[in-house]
Design an enzyme around this catalytic site. Structure first.
Site, mmCIF file in Angstrom:
data_model
loop_
_atom_site.group_PDB
_atom_site.id
_atom_site.type_symbol
_atom_site.label_atom_id
_atom_site.label_comp_id
_atom_site.label_asym_id
_atom_site.label_seq_id
_atom_site.Cartn_x
_atom_site.Cartn_y
_atom_site.Cartn_z
ATOM 1 N N LYS A 1 0.811 -1.217 0.000
ATOM 2 C CA LYS A 1 0.000 0.000 0.000
ATOM 3 C C LYS A 1 0.844 1.267 0.000
ATOM 4 C CE LYS A 1 -4.349 -1.764 1.821
ATOM 5 N NZ LYS A 1 -4.093 -3.164 2.220
HETATM 6 C C1 LIG Z 1 -4.818 -4.269 1.611
HETATM 7 C C2 LIG Z 1 -4.102 -5.558 1.556
HETATM 8 C C3 LIG Z 1 -4.481 -6.578 0.654
HETATM 9 C C4 LIG Z 1 -5.705 -6.470 -0.231
HETATM 10 O O1 LIG Z 1 -5.535 -5.567 -1.293
HETATM 11 P P1 LIG Z 1 -6.816 -5.074 -2.147
HETATM 12 O O2 LIG Z 1 -6.278 -4.078 -3.095
HETATM 13 O O3 LIG Z 1 -7.759 -4.471 -1.139
HETATM 14 O O4 LIG Z 1 -7.411 -6.259 -2.787
HETATM 15 C C5 LIG Z 1 -3.712 -7.736 0.614
HETATM 16 N N1 LIG Z 1 -2.643 -7.900 1.416
HETATM 17 C C6 LIG Z 1 -2.260 -6.953 2.299
HETATM 18 C C7 LIG Z 1 -1.089 -7.222 3.178
HETATM 19 C C8 LIG Z 1 -2.963 -5.748 2.404
HETATM 20 O O5 LIG Z 1 -2.586 -4.824 3.284
#
Ligand SMILES: *Cc1c(COP(=O)(O)O)cnc(C)c1O
Length: 432
Positions: free
Chosen positions: A107
């Site tokens: 993210k």
């Molecule tokens: C947010 C997150 C996801 C999911 O990602 P999306 O874009 O919401 O599908 C998967 N793994 C981790 C570690 C995350 O923080």
């Protein structure tokens, strides 16, 4: 580039407006008016471009002239100023390690791009913006870090008390400056519902300019395409066939960015939506019925989503053609038991440490490759194992070392304000 609201196609805005507003009328998601194509020669020769050049080529069509080229180049190079290696786990499965950024989660990429665009757009506006966000762990840290010390922006993060890991909590609470952490005595759903109320409260909105930083914002969603290109660049040096790409999915922003890149010309054999027991999309791929469910709590808690908000964008990409979609995406649901077993197995057999989210992807890809022999692929490893120490230590009895970048942070003091899951308390805090 213009963007239209998927709930009301009459509402058309530019990149700047979509970035500042986050979503359109009736909470509709914005979607690009057309899909800018990559040149074949660009995709076939990624190797000849620097990562920064690839990132710039990837984003410029979506930003247009709303940010001057030299500034956009600066923004994308800051967005990816950490390693994103593609590592081999075994003969058929590689791992794209997206967890070497400042908060050890994928993210970071979206949050860093979005914060810099927002800051650029607000520079001349003399407007103070409050980014309000609820987190189950990962989003908050990435957003806090991405917006840390950004002029003109305050960040207020709501997180559920005692329900985030120690590293995650420090990432939310130890920065200070323009980052405010609210520790809510309740669940993630309580946090999210408080945030939603704040967005629709007249008094708050007449005093503050609120915006959200969740994955539905195009400035968080679109830059996630960049690392699919960086993965392909590395893949092409290692393998001849096109990769199967397996994405651990919750709100489906990440996989949707990969699919967008595919529609622009990225080479990909197939996509896999890897889910935990929250299996709305795998069920849809079987039955063609999208039936949102109440979330169930799992070890891969950042994927505990019962109504994935980005899925409408995937439907739009495929023009709502179910057969086309089904031919390009497979879905798997992996439970906690299988997740723990797989962490153990991958460590024992390949000496590679996976955390729960990436493990769900590994297990799904392994299953797909068994059903489709001769193919190879990679998983998106979305977080560092140290962010989910309980599950990892339970599975392999190994103490995960903190990366150096975090040893300072973890020593810092936690600063947060405790509130009850009561809207009046949140309102008082925001208006203070
Ligand atoms: C947010 C997150 C996801 C999911 O990602 P999306 O874009 O919401 O599908 C998967 N793994 C981790 C570690 C995350 O923080």
């Amino acid at each position: 580039m213009k963007y239209y609201n998927l709930k009301d196609k009459e509402e058309v805005v530019d990149f700047k407006t979509a970035t500042i507003k986050g979503q359109g009328k009736e909470k509709g998601l914005f979607f690009p008016e057309f899909i800018p194509q990559f040149d074949n020669s660009f995709i076939e020769n990624l190797n000849q471009y620097s990562d920064e050049e690839i990132a710039f080529q990837c984003m410029k069509g979506f930003v247009g002239d709303e940010i001057p080229s030299d500034i956009l180049k600066q923004i994308v190079s800051e967005t990816i100023n950490f390693e994103i290696p593609l590592k081999k786990i075994n003969e058929n499965i590689y791992s794209l390690e997206l967890f070497h950024g400042p908060t050890l989660a994928f993210k970071d990429v979206g949050a860093r791009f979005m914060s810099r665009c927002l800051s650029y757009f607000l520079k001349d506006e003399n407007k103070k913006v409050t980014v309000l966000v609820a987190t189950s762990g990962d989003t908050g840290g990435a957003v806090a870090n991405g917006f840390y010390k950004t002029q003109g922006i305050n960040v207020v993060i709501l997180y559920p008390k005692n329900r985030v890991s120690p590293v995650q909590e420090k990432q939310l609470t130890a920065l200070g400056e323009n980052i405010y952490a609210l520790e809510v005595d309740g669940s993630f759903d309580d946090c999210q519902s408080l945030v939603k109320q704040a967005f629709s409260d007249d008094e708050i909105n007449s005093n503050l300019f609120l915006t959200s930083a969740n994955s539905i914002n195009i400035a968080r969603w679109l830059p996630q395409q960049i690392y699919y290109l960086l993965a392909l660049k590395q893949w092409q040096k290692l393998e001849k066939q096109n990769p199967v790409i397996c994405v651990p999915s919750g709100n489906f922003g990440n996989i949707c960015a990969g699919l967008l890149a595919y529609f622009r010309g990225l080479s990909a054999e197939h996509f896999i939506a890897a889910c935990n027991e929250n299996d709305v999309v795998p069920n849809y791929l079987k039955s063609e019925k999208l039936e949102p469910k109440k979330t169930v709590a799992t070890l891969s808690n950042a994927m505990d989503v019962g109504n994935p908000s980005n899925f409408v964008r995937i439907l739009e990409l495929f023009n709502n053609q179910f057969e086309d979609l089904k031919n390009k995406i497979s879905g798997y649901s992996i439970d906690d038991k299988k997740t723990l077993q797989t962490i153990t197995k991958v460590y024992q057999e390949y000496n590679y440490v996976l955390e729960p989210h990436s493990t769900v992807a590994y297990s799904a890809l392994e299953q797909y490759l068994k059903e489709n022999p001769g193919k190879k692929g990679f998983i998106l490893s979305t977080a560092h194992p140290v962010k989910f120490p309980d599950a990892v230590e339970k599975a392999i009895n190994l103490k995960i070392e903190l990366p150096e970048s975090l040893t300072q942070l973890i020593k810092k003091e936690k600063k947060s304000t405790e509130i009850n899951p009561d809207f009046e308390e949140l309102k008082r805090f925001l208006l203070k």
